[in-house]
Design an enzyme around this catalytic site. Structure first.
Site, short mmCIF file in Angstrom:
data_model
loop_
_atom_site.label_atom_id
_atom_site.label_comp_id
_atom_site.label_asym_id
_atom_site.label_seq_id
_atom_site.Cartn_x
_atom_site.Cartn_y
_atom_site.Cartn_z
N ARG A 93 -5.40 -4.49 13.38
CA ARG A 93 -6.00 -3.91 12.19
C ARG A 93 -7.45 -3.51 12.43
O ARG A 93 -8.02 -2.70 11.70
CB ARG A 93 -5.91 -4.93 11.03
CG ARG A 93 -6.13 -4.32 9.66
CD ARG A 93 -5.92 -5.37 8.58
NE ARG A 93 -4.54 -5.81 8.51
CZ ARG A 93 -3.59 -5.18 7.83
NH1 ARG A 93 -3.89 -4.09 7.14
NH2 ARG A 93 -2.36 -5.64 7.81
N ASP A 97 1.94 1.26 4.52
CA ASP A 97 1.37 0.11 3.83
C ASP A 97 1.67 -1.24 4.48
O ASP A 97 0.96 -2.20 4.25
CB ASP A 97 1.84 0.11 2.37
CG ASP A 97 1.22 -1.00 1.55
OD1 ASP A 97 0.03 -1.31 1.77
OD2 ASP A 97 1.91 -1.55 0.69
N LEU A 100 -0.61 5.47 -0.11
CA LEU A 100 -1.15 5.99 1.14
C LEU A 100 -0.22 5.65 2.30
O LEU A 100 0.45 4.62 2.31
CB LEU A 100 -2.53 5.38 1.42
CG LEU A 100 -3.61 5.60 0.35
CD1 LEU A 100 -4.86 4.83 0.71
CD2 LEU A 100 -3.91 7.09 0.19
N CYS A 151 -13.04 -6.84 -14.88
CA CYS A 151 -12.16 -7.81 -14.21
C CYS A 151 -12.30 -9.19 -14.85
O CYS A 151 -13.38 -9.78 -14.83
CB CYS A 151 -12.49 -7.89 -12.72
SG CYS A 151 -11.43 -9.06 -11.83
N CYS A 184 -8.05 -12.74 -7.48
CA CYS A 184 -7.41 -11.50 -7.94
C CYS A 184 -6.04 -11.78 -8.57
O CYS A 184 -5.19 -12.42 -7.96
CB CYS A 184 -7.25 -10.56 -6.75
SG CYS A 184 -6.45 -8.99 -7.15
#
Length: 311
Positions: free
Chosen positions: A51, A124, A159, A188, A204
């Site tokens: 990555r 993804d 994407l 948020c 999150c």
């Protein structure tokens, strides 16, 4: 010619990014800093060395063909608190299946150019920084909420990319256009946006409702779910770019399955495997197992009945 073919196959946008040592080094540094803070929670795959350098995926890669696909529909969730909220990206057919079919067609077309052409596709799930690739290829910019924002569709886009050894003319990286806006940060409920452009998965709602396999959600998340049972769109819903530029997708498969727009919390709280299979065929929501649906729904019901939902 590559761009024309990608658009012909139904992609919303296409751009080319060249392998750039300076950009790659900056990307690696940012990722390492994020990982060092533990903001990836238990998503261990985020630390995959590939990555940090896309050449680990295809050693002789020269260009990255980055594509987007708009998934927004005009459907709206009902207002009642008895309903669970599911993120828009998962309302319809699994986007991996839809995009993979188009990517395979594009890859095959590229291979027909020359037998020496090498292509590797990612939707993804691979160790590729999708948003950075898209920004470098000029599709949009990474917003303060960590999502890619495009001028044409807002952030309601999937994407994907093709890595290739072909030398293609690169596009200019997109410049950021969030300015002084902080709506996503302010909205948020769990303060998951630790600072502009930096999201802490530990706080999150999307991470906890989709990836967290623990029997119970953390109290700081459980008390602030606000109806969310699968993902969270709050930061995208309040984004001015989405409010202004969102437009309906042309992909019929992304329109909501009947049970995904307004699922009853009481039904999800008792979801068994048979019903799970019926509700979520060919769906990205299959990543959320039945026991997780029950956990997420029951946490929301507890908040609803207690009347103690945190702001």
């Amino acid at each position: 010619m590559v761009k024309e073919k990608a658009l012909e196959l139904g992609f919303s946008q296409v751009g080319i990014a060249a392998i750039d040592e300076e950009i790659a080094a900056r990307a690696s540094q940012r990722l390492q800093a994020w990982l060092a803070l533990g903001y990836h929670a238990d998503m261990t795959w985020m630390s995959n060395p590939k990555r940090q350098d896309v050449r680990g995926c295809l050693p002789n890669v020269v260009s990255i063909i980055s594509v987007s696909l708009n998934y927004y529909t005009s459907h709206q969730r009902p207002e009642g608190k008895e309903y669970g909220k599911i993120s828009r990206y998962a309302w319809g057919r699994d986007y991996h299946r839809v995009i993979e079919k188009k990517l395979k067609a594009l890859a095959q077309w590229l291979r027909e150019w020359d037998e020496d052409v090498q292509v590797k596709a990612y939707v993804d799930t691979g160790p590729v920084q999708d948003k950075l690739c898209a920004q470098t290829a000029g599709l949009g910019w990474i917003g303060k909420h960590g999502n890619l924002i495009t001028r044409k569709y807002g952030s309601w886009v999937f994407l994907a990319e093709l890595l290739t050894n072909l030398s293609l003319t690169a596009d200019r990286p997109h410049t950021p256009h969030c300015g002084t806006c902080t709506r996503c940060i302010d909205a948020c409920p769990t303060d998951a946006i630790a600072q502009p452009f930096v999201v802490d998965a530990n706080r999150c709602i999307a991470y906890h409702t989709i990836e967290n396999r623990s029997p119970e959600l953390p109290e700081t998340i459980r008390d602030r779910l606000h109806g969310w049972v699968a993902g969270c769109d709050i930061c995208q819903d309040v984004c001015p770019w989405n409010q202004r530029f969102a437009q309906p997708t042309t992909v019929e498969e992304f329109h909501p399955y009947p049970d995904n727009l307004a699922p009853q919390l009481t039904e999800l709280a008792n979801l068994d495997e048979e019903e799970w299979n019926r509700r979520f065929p060919a769906s990205a929501l299959r990543r959320i197992k039945p026991e997780m649906w029950r956990r997420n729904a029951r946490a929301n019901l507890e908040n609803l009945y207690s009347g103690e939902q945190s702001p």
